[in-house]
Design an enzyme around this catalytic site. Sequence first.
Site, PDB file in Angstrom:
ATOM      1  N   GLU A  95       1.205   0.516   5.455  1.00 40.17           N
ATOM      2  CA  GLU A  95       2.416   0.795   6.236  1.00 40.17           C
ATOM      3  C   GLU A  95       2.924   2.208   5.939  1.00 40.17           C
ATOM      4  O   GLU A  95       2.793   2.705   4.823  1.00 40.17           O
ATOM      5  CB  GLU A  95       3.530  -0.182   5.863  1.00 40.17           C
ATOM      6  CG  GLU A  95       3.220  -1.633   6.115  1.00 40.17           C
ATOM      7  CD  GLU A  95       4.304  -2.545   5.569  1.00 40.17           C
ATOM      8  OE1 GLU A  95       4.160  -3.762   5.708  1.00 40.17           O
ATOM      9  OE2 GLU A  95       5.304  -2.043   4.989  1.00 40.17           O
ATOM     10  N   CYS A 108       8.417   7.508   4.419  1.00 44.44           N
ATOM     11  CA  CYS A 108       8.087   6.686   3.260  1.00 44.44           C
ATOM     12  C   CYS A 108       6.592   6.384   3.320  1.00 44.44           C
ATOM     13  O   CYS A 108       6.122   5.786   4.293  1.00 44.44           O
ATOM     14  CB  CYS A 108       8.901   5.389   3.276  1.00 44.44           C
ATOM     15  SG  CYS A 108       8.565   4.295   1.864  1.00 44.44           S
ATOM     16  N   CYS A 115      -0.549  -4.264  -4.267  1.00 42.73           N
ATOM     17  CA  CYS A 115       0.083  -3.835  -5.518  1.00 42.73           C
ATOM     18  C   CYS A 115      -0.150  -4.909  -6.571  1.00 42.73           C
ATOM     19  O   CYS A 115      -0.082  -6.107  -6.280  1.00 42.73           O
ATOM     20  CB  CYS A 115       1.587  -3.632  -5.304  1.00 42.73           C
ATOM     21  SG  CYS A 115       2.468  -3.000  -6.752  1.00 42.73           S
ATOM     22  N   CYS A 119       6.230  -7.581  -8.815  1.00 40.99           N
ATOM     23  CA  CYS A 119       7.669  -7.845  -8.741  1.00 40.99           C
ATOM     24  C   CYS A 119       7.915  -9.094  -7.903  1.00 40.99           C
ATOM     25  O   CYS A 119       7.395  -9.226  -6.795  1.00 40.99           O
ATOM     26  CB  CYS A 119       8.400  -6.648  -8.139  1.00 40.99           C
ATOM     27  SG  CYS A 119       8.267  -5.157  -9.140  1.00 40.99           S
ATOM     28  N   CYS A 122       9.273  -8.837  -4.081  1.00 46.12           N
ATOM     29  CA  CYS A 122       8.712  -7.809  -3.199  1.00 46.12           C
ATOM     30  C   CYS A 122       7.548  -8.340  -2.387  1.00 46.12           C
ATOM     31  O   CYS A 122       6.643  -8.997  -2.923  1.00 46.12           O
ATOM     32  CB  CYS A 122       8.274  -6.610  -4.034  1.00 46.12           C
ATOM     33  SG  CYS A 122       7.592  -5.261  -3.064  1.00 46.12           S
ATOM     34  N   GLY A 165       2.564  -0.296  -3.064  1.00 43.59           N
ATOM     35  CA  GLY A 165       1.826   0.156  -4.226  1.00 43.59           C
ATOM     36  C   GLY A 165       2.708   0.795  -5.285  1.00 43.59           C
ATOM     37  O   GLY A 165       3.876   1.090  -5.060  1.00 43.59           O
ATOM     38  N   GLU A 166       2.141   0.991  -6.454  1.00 45.12           N
ATOM     39  CA  GLU A 166       2.796   1.651  -7.582  1.00 45.12           C
ATOM     40  C   GLU A 166       2.211   3.060  -7.706  1.00 45.12           C
ATOM     41  O   GLU A 166       1.059   3.232  -8.142  1.00 45.12           O
ATOM     42  CB  GLU A 166       2.560   0.846  -8.866  1.00 45.12           C
ATOM     43  CG  GLU A 166       2.889   1.553 -10.175  1.00 45.12           C
ATOM     44  CD  GLU A 166       4.258   2.210 -10.213  1.00 45.12           C
ATOM     45  OE1 GLU A 166       4.315   3.454 -10.301  1.00 45.12           O
ATOM     46  OE2 GLU A 166       5.271   1.477 -10.153  1.00 45.12           O
ATOM     47  N   SER A 220      12.599   1.982 -10.638  1.00 45.71           N
ATOM     48  CA  SER A 220      12.998   0.641 -10.204  1.00 45.71           C
ATOM     49  C   SER A 220      13.330  -0.166 -11.451  1.00 45.71           C
ATOM     50  O   SER A 220      12.437  -0.610 -12.165  1.00 45.71           O
ATOM     51  CB  SER A 220      11.862  -0.023  -9.415  1.00 45.71           C
ATOM     52  OG  SER A 220      11.614   0.684  -8.226  1.00 45.71           O
ATOM     53  N   CYS A 340       9.573  -2.553   2.717  1.00 43.40           N
ATOM     54  CA  CYS A 340       8.237  -2.354   2.179  1.00 43.40           C
ATOM     55  C   CYS A 340       7.435  -3.651   2.130  1.00 43.40           C
ATOM     56  O   CYS A 340       7.861  -4.642   1.536  1.00 43.40           O
ATOM     57  CB  CYS A 340       8.361  -1.764   0.773  1.00 43.40           C
ATOM     58  SG  CYS A 340       6.789  -1.393   0.033  1.00 43.40           S
TER      59      CYS A 340
END
Length: 353
Positions: A95, A108, A115, A119, A122, A165-166, A220, A340
């Site tokens: 995305e 963004c 990911c 979390c 998420c 993703g991180e 975060s 997200c």
Amino acid sequence: MLTDTKPYVYDLILEEWQDWVKANGEAGFRAGQIFDWLYVKRVSSFDEMSNLPKALREKLAQQFDFVTLNEVAHYRSQDGTVKFLFELTDKNAIETVIMKHSYGNSICVTTQVGCRVGCTFCASTLGGLKRNLTPGEIIAQVVKAQQLLDQTQERISSIVIMGIGEPFENYDAVMKFLKVMIHPKGLQIGQRHITVSTSGIVPNIYRFADEDTQINLAISIHAPNDALRSKLMPVNRRFPFKDLIEACQYYIAKTGRRITFEYALMGGVNDQPEHAEELAQVLKTFPHAHVNLIPVNFVSERNFVRTPRDDIFTFQRILERNKVNATIRREQGSDIAAACGQLRAKHMESGAR
């Protein structure tokens, strides 16, 4: 990583193009011409690079590919937000979001397919991590978005690396992406108009502090203590809260820049007055600390609910009473699942990747 494919034309920074043209017996100025075609003229094929010799264009086509971002979906919100769902060469989906602000257009970008951070609130973590994106696949998102804005003589003025993703688990690719974004011969995005967000990959916070950039850092945090953060963010078990705070203190001491702490408010979980008081005690020692309060987005696979409006303002007031600056993030694109991971999660439900 992708296998059995040529490198992408966006994977190289200018210095690498200079090495490539030299190694291929071309004049050094050709590197700048290639860079100009990619990021100023924003062409989509080697044939369009008309001031390059035909033999050089053929050599480029033999050794490099343009990134394939097939539009699976393209939605435009009532507030002007545009969300893309792109399919990559290997059929995985990512995305990208363009957000309209009074000060300009922000994009963004996504850095991974899925990911692994996990979390619990998420949508991006649903299905786990598939792979890292290459630098070129991250860059291509910005180029594609800018090509859309070119139609109305607009430009991207800021970048947030807060998509799927991180970023700090794909650190080298992200740093190469950033070098292209800020390059005066590239897209010329001001460093202070770019923000990288991490869930707290402590070793790479130290690395980022030592990079000597003006790029913004967002953490975060989502909880005021170790126990609650571990429940919400499994990454906290790898990099405990105390270690994260120490890394943040190092970053501020090394760079002199403030950190934005992102805090997703979840009804009855981390949004009570005592949580706000505890968070304030943690952050009040940071000079110019800023907290971005984010009312949690509903995800059907998760059980979290949004914090009531009055409780959000109470949380903000407690922080500010304790000299911690706090703002409430303005929601954008809610009518097009712009948060997200939401659109990709819907796509995955249909059996796609």
